[in-house]
Design an enzyme around this catalytic site. Structure first.
Site, PDB file in Angstrom:
ATOM      1  N   VAL A 172       3.970   1.186   2.046  1.00 46.85           N
ATOM      2  CA  VAL A 172       4.267   2.023   0.767  1.00 46.85           C
ATOM      3  C   VAL A 172       5.554   2.536   1.219  1.00 46.85           C
ATOM      4  CG1 VAL A 172       4.397   3.634  -0.960  1.00 46.85           C
ATOM      5  CG2 VAL A 172       1.768   2.050  -0.178  1.00 46.85           C
ATOM      6  N   LYS A 173       6.582   2.789   0.162  1.00 43.07           N
ATOM      7  CA  LYS A 173       7.951   3.710   0.192  1.00 43.07           C
ATOM      8  C   LYS A 173       8.044   4.576  -0.452  1.00 43.07           C
ATOM      9  CE  LYS A 173      12.928   3.451  -0.806  1.00 43.07           C
ATOM     10  NZ  LYS A 173      13.296   2.118  -1.577  1.00 43.07           N
ATOM     11  N   THR A 174       7.963   6.017  -0.143  1.00 44.31           N
ATOM     12  CA  THR A 174       7.863   6.838  -0.634  1.00 44.31           C
ATOM     13  C   THR A 174       8.736   8.122   0.120  1.00 44.31           C
ATOM     14  OG1 THR A 174       6.633   8.638  -1.193  1.00 44.31           O
ATOM     15  CG2 THR A 174       6.187   8.352   0.580  1.00 44.31           C
TER      16      THR A 174
END
Length: 293
Positions: free
Chosen positions: A202-204
């Site tokens: 996940v990219k956040t």
């Protein structure tokens, strides 16, 4: 038929040495198929466990933004210093040389431009085309709290299912809804939803207060977005603090290609991500490389 003349009997069985089976180095990934793990091991450095992703996919909704006017001239010279290149299939096919061995994360969702509601995206790349391009992962935008939240989640789960069928991981990219606060509570919600529904990483966004709670409750790796351009010292500090809080790397674009010296900056970011270099030493490295020309 193979020539069997002179074949010797096997003797070196080393029966007293048990076979070693290593666990996979990325959290939440040990039960994945071999092909999935192999692709993730291209994206993430097996020694540090982290990655420097160079994000240059902004044009799919922004057009030719500053620093991406000429990807052939401005971005390709940076590629040797990145672990992964994140981009669109149009740029991959039209500009990136096929001899490149760097792993590719393909932007697989798209829809509206900056002139419209950005959360109204759909799957824009068929998984069969991802196979043809030999990509290492597919990226999909997920708008938790956005007007088209449900649609974006379904885009993600569909891409995950199709990716599993052919052994390609899915990167879920969390986008902040217009009315959502950028705080730990929101990012815990967004990243956990993506992981629960099967995203492989996940990219956040990094936040100052409580980011360690975001990484600790997400069962798959998190990489941080670079976000808008900020001073080099601040970008290096952000990367350092994110790694210290449990992130497995950065997916940085504008803070690299809009830097005073993009080539020096990406090397300084790599020192932070892979060598645990402090922001102060990384900034000195940046300045030294910049002054060398």
């Amino acid at each position: 038929m193979a020539d069997v003349d002179g074949v010797k009997d096997a003797k070196n069985f080393q029966a007293g040495v048990p076979q070693q089976t290593e666990g996979f180095f990325l959290k939440g990934s040990n039960s994945l198929d071999w092909g999935m793990k192999n692709r993730l091991a291209r994206i993430f450095n097996p020694v540090s466990g982290n990655t420097v992703m160079l994000a240059v996919d902004h044009g799919y909704f922004q057009g030719p933004t500053t620093g991406l006017e000429r990807i052939d001239l401005d971005i390709l010279p940076l590629v040797p210093y990145a672990d992964t290149l994140m981009l669109t299939r149009g740029i991959l096919r039209s500009i990136v040389p096929p001899s490149l061995t760097l792993p590719i994360v393909i932007r697989a969702s798209g829809g509206s431009s900056i002139l419209k509601e950005l959360s109204n995206e759909e799957i824009a790349v068929a998984v069969e085309d991802s196979v043809r391009m030999n990509v290492s992962a597919m990226a999909v935008q997920v708008f938790i709290g956005g007007e088209y939240e449900k649609q974006s989640i379904h885009n993600m789960t569909r891409l995950i299912d199709e990716g599993i069928r052919v052994g390609i991981p899915t990167l879920a990219v969390t986008a902040v809804g217009k009315d959502m606060a950028r705080d730990a509570r929101y990012f815990r919600l967004a990243t956990r939803i993506c992981a629960e529904l099967g995203a492989h990483y996940v990219k956040t966004y990094y936040i100052e207060d409580g980011f360690e709670t975001v990484t600790s409750c997400c069962p798959v790796p998190i990489v941080i977005a670079g976000g808008k351009k900020i001073p080099e010292a601040d970008a290096l500090t952000m990367a350092y603090r994110a790694i210290q809080c449990g992130a497995n790397g950065v997916d940085m674009g504008r803070n690299i290609f809009q830097s005073e010296d993009p080539k020096a900056m990406i090397q300084a970011v790599g020192a932070v991500v892979h060598n645990n270099e402090t922001p102060e030493k990384a900034l000195q490295m940046f300045n030294d490389l910049k002054n060398q020309g």
